[in-house]
Motif scaffolding. Structure first.
Motif, PDB file in Angstrom:
ATOM      1  N   ASP A  54      37.520  30.891  46.521  1.00 60.31           N
ATOM      2  CA  ASP A  54      37.315  30.457  47.901  1.00 60.31           C
ATOM      3  C   ASP A  54      36.361  31.421  48.601  1.00 60.31           C
ATOM      4  O   ASP A  54      36.586  32.629  48.609  1.00 60.31           O
ATOM      5  N   ASN A  55      35.302  30.882  49.202  1.00 57.60           N
ATOM      6  CA  ASN A  55      34.296  31.721  49.842  1.00 57.60           C
ATOM      7  C   ASN A  55      34.859  32.555  50.986  1.00 57.60           C
ATOM      8  O   ASN A  55      34.636  33.765  51.070  1.00 57.60           O
ATOM      9  N   GLY A  56      35.563  31.888  51.901  1.00 59.06           N
ATOM     10  CA  GLY A  56      36.089  32.573  53.075  1.00 59.06           C
ATOM     11  C   GLY A  56      37.086  33.652  52.715  1.00 59.06           C
ATOM     12  O   GLY A  56      37.046  34.767  53.260  1.00 59.06           O
ATOM     13  N   GLU A  57      37.997  33.343  51.813  1.00 58.28           N
ATOM     14  CA  GLU A  57      39.002  34.328  51.419  1.00 58.28           C
ATOM     15  C   GLU A  57      38.347  35.499  50.695  1.00 58.28           C
ATOM     16  O   GLU A  57      38.753  36.652  50.877  1.00 58.28           O
ATOM     17  N   ALA A  58      37.332  35.207  49.898  1.00 55.36           N
ATOM     18  CA  ALA A  58      36.622  36.279  49.197  1.00 55.36           C
ATOM     19  C   ALA A  58      35.979  37.235  50.198  1.00 55.36           C
ATOM     20  O   ALA A  58      36.041  38.457  50.041  1.00 55.36           O
ATOM     21  N   GLU A  59      35.386  36.688  51.238  1.00 49.25           N
ATOM     22  CA  GLU A  59      34.773  37.531  52.270  1.00 49.25           C
ATOM     23  C   GLU A  59      35.827  38.381  52.972  1.00 49.25           C
ATOM     24  O   GLU A  59      35.602  39.568  53.251  1.00 49.25           O
ATOM     25  N   ASP A  60      36.983  37.775  53.260  1.00 48.33           N
ATOM     26  CA  ASP A  60      38.064  38.530  53.903  1.00 48.33           C
ATOM     27  C   ASP A  60      38.535  39.677  53.019  1.00 48.33           C
ATOM     28  O   ASP A  60      38.811  40.785  53.496  1.00 48.33           O
ATOM     29  N   ILE A  61      38.639  39.404  51.730  1.00 47.20           N
ATOM     30  CA  ILE A  61      39.097  40.417  50.781  1.00 47.20           C
ATOM     31  C   ILE A  61      38.101  41.565  50.716  1.00 47.20           C
ATOM     32  O   ILE A  61      38.486  42.738  50.741  1.00 47.20           O
ATOM     33  N   VAL A  62      36.827  41.240  50.645  1.00 49.74           N
ATOM     34  CA  VAL A  62      35.806  42.283  50.574  1.00 49.74           C
ATOM     35  C   VAL A  62      35.801  43.113  51.849  1.00 49.74           C
ATOM     36  O   VAL A  62      35.683  44.343  51.813  1.00 49.74           O
ATOM     37  N   GLN A  63      35.952  42.450  52.980  1.00 49.91           N
ATOM     38  CA  GLN A  63      35.994  43.170  54.255  1.00 49.91           C
ATOM     39  C   GLN A  63      37.168  44.145  54.283  1.00 49.91           C
ATOM     40  O   GLN A  63      37.022  45.306  54.688  1.00 49.91           O
ATOM     41  N   THR A  84      33.668  51.092  39.877  1.00 51.16           N
ATOM     42  CA  THR A  84      34.973  50.847  39.260  1.00 51.16           C
ATOM     43  C   THR A  84      36.084  51.011  40.281  1.00 51.16           C
ATOM     44  O   THR A  84      37.024  50.204  40.334  1.00 51.16           O
ATOM     45  N   TRP A  85      35.988  52.052  41.070  1.00 42.20           N
ATOM     46  CA  TRP A  85      36.988  52.324  42.105  1.00 42.20           C
ATOM     47  C   TRP A  85      37.002  51.198  43.135  1.00 42.20           C
ATOM     48  O   TRP A  85      38.069  50.722  43.539  1.00 42.20           O
ATOM     49  N   LEU A  86      35.843  50.741  43.554  1.00 40.59           N
ATOM     50  CA  LEU A  86      35.756  49.682  44.558  1.00 40.59           C
ATOM     51  C   LEU A  86      36.261  48.346  44.013  1.00 40.59           C
ATOM     52  O   LEU A  86      36.967  47.611  44.716  1.00 40.59           O
ATOM     53  N   VAL A  87      35.901  48.031  42.764  1.00 39.74           N
ATOM     54  CA  VAL A  87      36.377  46.790  42.158  1.00 39.74           C
ATOM     55  C   VAL A  87      37.894  46.793  42.062  1.00 39.74           C
ATOM     56  O   VAL A  87      38.548  45.767  42.302  1.00 39.74           O
ATOM     57  N   ARG A  88      38.473  47.936  41.739  1.00 39.18           N
ATOM     58  CA  ARG A  88      39.932  48.021  41.661  1.00 39.18           C
ATOM     59  C   ARG A  88      40.572  47.744  43.016  1.00 39.18           C
ATOM     60  O   ARG A  88      41.595  47.056  43.108  1.00 39.18           O
ATOM     61  N   ILE A  89      39.975  48.238  44.083  1.00 39.37           N
ATOM     62  CA  ILE A  89      40.496  47.969  45.434  1.00 39.37           C
ATOM     63  C   ILE A  89      40.449  46.474  45.723  1.00 39.37           C
ATOM     64  O   ILE A  89      41.405  45.896  46.257  1.00 39.37           O
ATOM     65  N   VAL A  90      39.345  45.840  45.355  1.00 37.57           N
ATOM     66  CA  VAL A  90      39.199  44.391  45.571  1.00 37.57           C
ATOM     67  C   VAL A  90      40.237  43.620  44.763  1.00 37.57           C
ATOM     68  O   VAL A  90      40.894  42.703  45.273  1.00 37.57           O
ATOM     69  N   LEU A  91      40.401  43.980  43.504  1.00 40.78           N
ATOM     70  CA  LEU A  91      41.370  43.289  42.654  1.00 40.78           C
ATOM     71  C   LEU A  91      42.788  43.459  43.196  1.00 40.78           C
ATOM     72  O   LEU A  91      43.578  42.505  43.207  1.00 40.78           O
ATOM     73  N   ASN A  92      43.114  44.658  43.637  1.00 43.18           N
ATOM     74  CA  ASN A  92      44.450  44.896  44.197  1.00 43.18           C
ATOM     75  C   ASN A  92      44.676  44.074  45.458  1.00 43.18           C
ATOM     76  O   ASN A  92      45.763  43.526  45.673  1.00 43.18           O
ATOM     77  N   GLU A  93      43.663  44.002  46.303  1.00 47.77           N
ATOM     78  CA  GLU A  93      43.784  43.222  47.534  1.00 47.77           C
ATOM     79  C   GLU A  93      43.931  41.736  47.218  1.00 47.77           C
ATOM     80  O   GLU A  93      44.777  41.043  47.803  1.00 47.77           O
ATOM     81  N   ALA A  94      43.120  41.234  46.287  1.00 50.58           N
ATOM     82  CA  ALA A  94      43.188  39.819  45.910  1.00 50.58           C
ATOM     83  C   ALA A  94      44.537  39.495  45.287  1.00 50.58           C
ATOM     84  O   ALA A  94      45.163  38.476  45.607  1.00 50.58           O
ATOM     85  N   LEU A  95      44.991  40.358  44.393  1.00 53.64           N
ATOM     86  CA  LEU A  95      46.278  40.119  43.743  1.00 53.64           C
ATOM     87  C   LEU A  95      47.420  40.207  44.744  1.00 53.64           C
ATOM     88  O   LEU A  95      48.373  39.421  44.686  1.00 53.64           O
ATOM     89  N   GLY A  96      47.316  41.155  45.673  1.00 54.45           N
ATOM     90  CA  GLY A  96      48.349  41.280  46.703  1.00 54.45           C
ATOM     91  C   GLY A  96      48.460  40.026  47.554  1.00 54.45           C
ATOM     92  O   GLY A  96      49.562  39.585  47.884  1.00 54.45           O
ATOM     93  N   ARG A  97      47.341  39.437  47.878  1.00 52.65           N
ATOM     94  CA  ARG A  97      47.358  38.199  48.667  1.00 52.65           C
ATOM     95  C   ARG A  97      47.962  37.059  47.873  1.00 52.65           C
ATOM     96  O   ARG A  97      48.701  36.237  48.423  1.00 52.65           O
ATOM     97  N   LYS A  98      47.644  36.994  46.576  1.00 44.55           N
ATOM     98  CA  LYS A  98      48.236  35.954  45.750  1.00 44.55           C
ATOM     99  C   LYS A  98      49.748  36.107  45.683  1.00 44.55           C
ATOM    100  O   LYS A  98      50.490  35.124  45.739  1.00 44.55           O
ATOM    101  N   ARG A  99      50.185  37.323  45.540  1.00 40.47           N
ATOM    102  CA  ARG A  99      51.626  37.565  45.436  1.00 40.47           C
ATOM    103  C   ARG A  99      52.344  37.239  46.739  1.00 40.47           C
ATOM    104  O   ARG A  99      53.483  36.776  46.725  1.00 40.47           O
ATOM    105  N   ARG A 100      51.674  37.492  47.865  1.00 43.65           N
ATOM    106  CA  ARG A 100      52.297  37.167  49.148  1.00 43.65           C
ATOM    107  C   ARG A 100      52.394  35.655  49.333  1.00 43.65           C
ATOM    108  O   ARG A 100      53.319  35.151  49.975  1.00 43.65           O
ATOM    109  N   THR A 101      51.419  34.945  48.768  1.00 47.96           N
ATOM    110  CA  THR A 101      51.425  33.489  48.854  1.00 47.96           C
ATOM    111  C   THR A 101      52.346  32.868  47.823  1.00 47.96           C
ATOM    112  O   THR A 101      53.100  31.939  48.102  1.00 47.96           O
ATOM    113  N   ARG A 102      52.260  33.397  46.590  1.00 44.06           N
ATOM    114  CA  ARG A 102      53.088  32.911  45.487  1.00 44.06           C
ATOM    115  C   ARG A 102      53.738  34.126  44.846  1.00 44.06           C
ATOM    116  O   ARG A 102      53.137  34.798  44.004  1.00 44.06           O
ATOM    117  N   PRO A 103      54.962  34.450  45.206  1.00 42.32           N
ATOM    118  CA  PRO A 103      55.621  35.681  44.777  1.00 42.32           C
ATOM    119  C   PRO A 103      55.678  35.890  43.267  1.00 42.32           C
ATOM    120  O   PRO A 103      55.790  37.010  42.800  1.00 42.32           O
TER     121      PRO A 103
END
Length: 232
Positions: A54-63, A84-103
């Motif tokens: 999703d474009n919008g969610e991706a932008e929110d995650i990067v922000q 590598t450090w920055l990508v890990r932050i993005v992955l953690n944020e994206a995964l965290g949002r998924k988990r909050r939506t779908r535990p």
């Protein structure tokens, strides 16, 4: 962090290595942070977009990821590349949002039916015609990539688009390197199938000859016929 009064001309930022940029960011240099974002915005967006579809969610995650990176830049120890450090932050944020939506969601989960919209890939061209051709190919690839299941899409983007090493992708996603290879192979096969399907559909439209070109040829033929008739 203390404010750094030293200013650097925009043209000089490209001469600095990442480690020098990071050192300046740690002192509160906003220009250095802006340069860091210019260097890695696309990589982080592609990563987030591959995870979410999703474009919008991706932008929110990067922000959010950049906000966290700025707040914790002092924690970066140069033990790995800043990307590598920055990508890990993005992955953690994206995964965290998924988990909050779908535990129950896990990074290793594969959803064969999830689709998405557009992955932003770069386009370029020295002239309008070249640019148009590259844009059309890009859109075709984007649609094919977007048909991939999320886990396959993430691996494909990190490996084939961002050209990260298999070992690094495995480390970032917390999966075996063999799994990365399997998903990449499967993703490429699925993309090839999707592209072949689109190309077969488009075959009936190749070498179009209509509109102005068709009319011009007809006019030329009619003109020649007229000349022949006049001579007879």
């Amino acid at each position: 962090m203390k404010k750094n009064q030293t200013r650097i001309a925009d043209a000089d930022w490209t001469k600095l290595a990442d480690v020098d940029i990071i050192a300046r960011v740690a002192t509160g240099d906003a220009g250095a942070f802006a340069e860091l974002m210019r260097r890695y915005n696309r990589k982080l967006y592609r990563t987030a977009r591959a995870m979410t579809g999703d474009n919008g969610e991706a932008e929110d995650i990067v922000q959010e990821a950049w906000t966290r990176a700025y707040a914790h830049i002092a924690d970066f120890r140069n033990e790995s590349a800043i990307s590598t450090w920055l990508v890990r932050i993005v992955l953690n944020e994206a995964l965290g949002r998924k988990r909050r939506t779908r535990p129950t969601v896990e990074l290793d989960e594969t959803n064969e039916h999830q689709m998405s919209s557009v992955i932003m890939l770069p386009s370029c061209g020295a002239n309008p015609e070249s640019s148009m051709s590259r844009t059309q190919v890009r859109h075709l690839l984007e649609r094919a990539i977007d048909t991939l299941p999320p886990d396959f899409r993430t691996v494909f983007v990190l490996r084939s688009v961002e050209e990260m090493r298999g070992a690094e992708v495995a480390q970032q996603l917390g999966i075996p390197e063999a799994t990365v290879k399997t998903r990449l192979h499967r993703a490429r096969a699925l993309i090839r199938q999707e592209l072949e399907k689109n190309f077969l559909i488009a075959l009936s439209d190749v070498f179009p000859f209509d509109g102005a070109r068709c009319k011009e040829l007809s006019n030329r033929v009619m003109a020649r016929i007229g000349l022949l008739q006049d001579k007879s």
